[in-house]
Write a protein that holds these residues in place. Structure first.
Motif, PDB file in Angstrom:
ATOM      1  N   HIS A   1       0.861  -1.188   0.000  1.00 25.35           N
ATOM      2  CA  HIS A   1       0.000   0.000   0.000  1.00 25.35           C
ATOM      3  C   HIS A   1       0.892   1.231   0.000  1.00 25.35           C
ATOM      4  O   HIS A   1       1.877   1.285   0.723  1.00 25.35           O
ATOM      5  CB  HIS A   1      -0.879  -0.027   1.259  1.00 25.35           C
ATOM      6  CG  HIS A   1      -1.614   1.249   1.520  1.00 25.35           C
ATOM      7  ND1 HIS A   1      -2.323   1.928   0.558  1.00 25.35           N
ATOM      8  CD2 HIS A   1      -1.750   1.985   2.659  1.00 25.35           C
ATOM      9  CE1 HIS A   1      -2.864   3.009   1.092  1.00 25.35           C
ATOM     10  NE2 HIS A   1      -2.527   3.080   2.362  1.00 25.35           N
TER      11      HIS A   1
ATOM     12  N   HIS B   1      -8.168   5.883   2.671  1.00 20.13           N
ATOM     13  CA  HIS B   1      -7.266   5.759   1.522  1.00 20.13           C
ATOM     14  C   HIS B   1      -7.672   6.719   0.399  1.00 20.13           C
ATOM     15  O   HIS B   1      -8.833   7.118   0.309  1.00 20.13           O
ATOM     16  CB  HIS B   1      -7.315   4.331   0.974  1.00 20.13           C
ATOM     17  CG  HIS B   1      -6.562   3.340   1.812  1.00 20.13           C
ATOM     18  ND1 HIS B   1      -5.973   2.213   1.299  1.00 20.13           N
ATOM     19  CD2 HIS B   1      -6.302   3.302   3.140  1.00 20.13           C
ATOM     20  CE1 HIS B   1      -5.383   1.524   2.267  1.00 20.13           C
ATOM     21  NE2 HIS B   1      -5.575   2.162   3.404  1.00 20.13           N
TER      22      HIS B   1
ATOM     23  N   HIS C   1       0.699   4.628   1.241  1.00 16.93           N
ATOM     24  CA  HIS C   1      -0.135   5.379   2.175  1.00 16.93           C
ATOM     25  C   HIS C   1      -0.104   6.876   1.870  1.00 16.93           C
ATOM     26  O   HIS C   1       0.952   7.494   1.916  1.00 16.93           O
ATOM     27  CB  HIS C   1       0.348   5.095   3.602  1.00 16.93           C
ATOM     28  CG  HIS C   1      -0.413   5.830   4.662  1.00 16.93           C
ATOM     29  ND1 HIS C   1      -0.951   5.210   5.753  1.00 16.93           N
ATOM     30  CD2 HIS C   1      -0.729   7.143   4.788  1.00 16.93           C
ATOM     31  CE1 HIS C   1      -1.564   6.108   6.508  1.00 16.93           C
ATOM     32  NE2 HIS C   1      -1.435   7.289   5.940  1.00 16.93           N
ATOM     33  N   GLY C   2      -1.292   7.432   1.606  1.00 17.35           N
ATOM     34  CA  GLY C   2      -1.421   8.874   1.411  1.00 17.35           C
ATOM     35  C   GLY C   2      -1.358   9.320  -0.037  1.00 17.35           C
ATOM     36  O   GLY C   2      -1.770  10.432  -0.350  1.00 17.35           O
TER      37      GLY C   2
ATOM     38  N   HIS D   1      -8.229   6.470   9.267  1.00 16.67           N
ATOM     39  CA  HIS D   1      -7.488   6.670   8.014  1.00 16.67           C
ATOM     40  C   HIS D   1      -8.368   6.329   6.826  1.00 16.67           C
ATOM     41  O   HIS D   1      -9.015   5.290   6.812  1.00 16.67           O
ATOM     42  CB  HIS D   1      -6.244   5.764   8.024  1.00 16.67           C
ATOM     43  CG  HIS D   1      -5.483   5.740   6.731  1.00 16.67           C
ATOM     44  ND1 HIS D   1      -5.156   6.883   6.032  1.00 16.67           N
ATOM     45  CD2 HIS D   1      -4.957   4.714   6.012  1.00 16.67           C
ATOM     46  CE1 HIS D   1      -4.468   6.545   4.935  1.00 16.67           C
ATOM     47  NE2 HIS D   1      -4.344   5.241   4.904  1.00 16.67           N
TER      48      HIS D   1
HETATM   49 CU    CU Z   1      -3.161   4.158   3.819  1.00 20.59          CU
END
Ligand code: CU
Ligand code: C2O
Ligand code: CU
Length: 503
Positions: free
Chosen positions: A112, A438, A114-115, A436
């Motif tokens: 993944h 995605h 992230h961000g 969080h």
């Molecule tokens: Cu993430």
């Protein structure tokens, strides 16, 4: 097996559990091959940097088990390309990032980013794929031309083992550069993580109460090292890109000693309109920050201050399992020569000036809201403390969003592309849950009724115990299905995750 800590022992006593709560299993005792440096007190060694050129970056990341020196002993950890952290990927908006993930672990994994604001579909940032042991997978991430600059990171995302794999060493930083970086004398990537090692150097898993709480490692690492030394020159200005890659630990940093000062100019995505004092920022697991540091001669320590993130069912468990509550030295700074701090003359180097508020990070406070939703994160006693009635392993507790445990085949939220939504995320329970989402960044409107003074964009926003947070999200582009979850990764693995489909 790891000696039972006092904290764990208390909880076990309270529960009356005799066995099976301590996790250190053979899972971690795998291959051993020569590895990378990391002795305590040594000079900080940053991860290798892989930078894009001509609009693309092609990398291979091999997830494997290696032996390293950590805290003066030989440790057997997971890592990408043999490093903990893995290589730092440096990109520019508009770049094409291609990563071939080669799984040399004995377990299923995946990747993944992230961000990053990229598609969650197909070969993109698709967390539903599984890469079997011995297999590899080609990922492709096309960053939009207006992708916000900032510090991002990559880690595995295979539901059920995310915390285990991160805790064992699988993470690395991603930097998306801006066109007008502030003038600095040096830039460093500082990845904070934690780990627990047994006598023989294997990674120790959590007890069940620690899993419920969210495991915190006994060793606190900076770029994989215990208390490294950062050597610098007085009067210099440095830029630190900090990632909280701990599975569950919240981190707040400060500089001890005199003269040197630090302020945060960016959090998660983009830049802050106005810099914020370092001490004021709490990094929940998954959060990042971009820091400008003005160094003055002398010895300074970078200290991790304890953060109260609540206790786990204190009363019910007959002895609470809580987060670490003492200060820890993360690194020391050896600053010599040069002049005093240059902050006065040099201003903020331009870093305080936020880029024009359009595109993805356009202020949504006055935007028309197309739809409002309410989500509730909950940690509750499941079908019984001792018997397998609950859904979590051991049947002790359910970690849910809107009363449901994660199901990859269910769609929990359907959103329309091109709309703006307002989400109020509640937390019913005694512990904080960092929420969080995605793909689409969240603008924070309020935390427990308190509005941030300025525009604040995050991709992990902490929802305080018993409290709530309101965010707005512009689902501008990228259709497809992805997830939102608690970034205490033990909670995510235990089910505190939902799916979202944009179309
Ligand atoms: Cu993430
Ligand atoms: Cu940092 Cu869904 O993850
Ligand atoms: Cu949580």
């Amino acid at each position: 097996m790891r000696p039972v800590s006092r904290r764990t022992a208390l909880t076990m006593g309270g529960l009356g559990l005799a066995t099976t709560v301590i996790g250190g299993t053979g899972l971690w005792r795998e291959l051993t091959t020569p590895g990378a440096p990391g002795d305590p007190g040594g000079e900080l060694v940053e991860p290798e940097v892989l930078a894009s050129g001509g609009g693309r970056l092609d990398v291979q990341l091999q997830a494997r088990v290696d032996t390293h020196e950590v805290a003066g002993r030989s440790a057997t950890t997971m890592g990408y390309n043999g490093g903990v952290p893995g290589p730092t990927l440096r990109l520019r908006p508009g770049d094409l990032l291609r990563i071939e993930l080669d799984n040399q672990l004995d377990h299923v994994t995946n990747l993944h980013v992230h961000g990053l604001h990229v598609t969650p579909e197909g070969d993109g940032d698709n967390v539903f794929v599984e890469v079997e042991p011995g297999a590899s997978r080609q990922y492709e991430y096309q960053l939009p031309k207006d992708h916000p600059p900032g510090v991002y990171w990559y880690h595995p995302h295979h539901h059920g083992s995310v915390a285990d794999q991160l805790f064992a060493g699988l993470y690395g930083a991603i930097v998306v550069e801006e066109d007008d970086p502030p003038a600095v004398d040096r830039e460093r990537v500082l990845v904070v993580s934690d780990i627990t090692l047994s006598q023989d150097g294997s990674v120790v898993g959590p007890s069940m109460p620690e899993r419920m709480m969210g495991r915190e490692g006994e060793l606190l690492l900076l770029d994989g090292q215990v208390e490294p030394v950062l050597t610098a020159r007085g009067g210099d200005r440095e830029r630190w890109r900090v990632v909280n890659a701990c599975s569950s630990r919240f981190v707040s940093l400060r500089l001890s000693g005199e003269g040197s000062s630090a302020r945060v100019v960016g959090r998660d995505v983009g830049r802050l309109p106005t810099p914020v004092a370092l001490e004021e920022i709490v990094l929940a697991p998954g959060n990042r920050m971009d820091v400008l540091v003005d160094l003055a001669e002398g010895r300074t320590e970078l200290v991790a201050v304890p953060v109260d993130r609540g206790q786990m069912m204190g009363g019910m468990m007959g002895g609470a399992v809580g987060p670490e509550d003492s200060e820890r030295v993360l690194a020391s700074l050896d600053v010599r020569g040069g002049g005093g701090p240059s902050a006065g003359e040099a201003g903020d180097g331009g870093a305080g000036a936020a880029p024009g508020p359009d595109g993805l990070l356009a202020d949504l406070r006055d935007a028309q809201v197309d739809r409002r939703r309410q989500l509730t994160m909950e940690m509750s006693m499941g079908g019984g403390m001792m018997g397998g009635g609950g859904r979590g392993p051991g049947g002790m507790m359910d970690l849910t969003i809107d009363g449901r445990s994660f199901d990859p085949d269910r769609v929990d939220q359907r959103v329309r592309l091109g709309t703006v939504e307002e989400w109020t995320i509640g937390n019913v329970g005694p512990m904080d849950h960092p929420f969080h989402l995605h793909v689409w960044p969240m603008q924070v409107l309020d935390v427990d009724g308190q509005a941030p003074e300025e525009v604040l964009w995050l991709d992990v926003v902490n929802v305080p115990a018993g409290g709530s947070v309101t965010v707005r999200v512009r689902f501008a582009d990228f259709g497809g299905r992805t997830v939102y979850h608690c970034h205490i990764l033990d909670h995510e693995d235990l089910g505190m995750m939902g799916t979202i489909e944009a179309e």
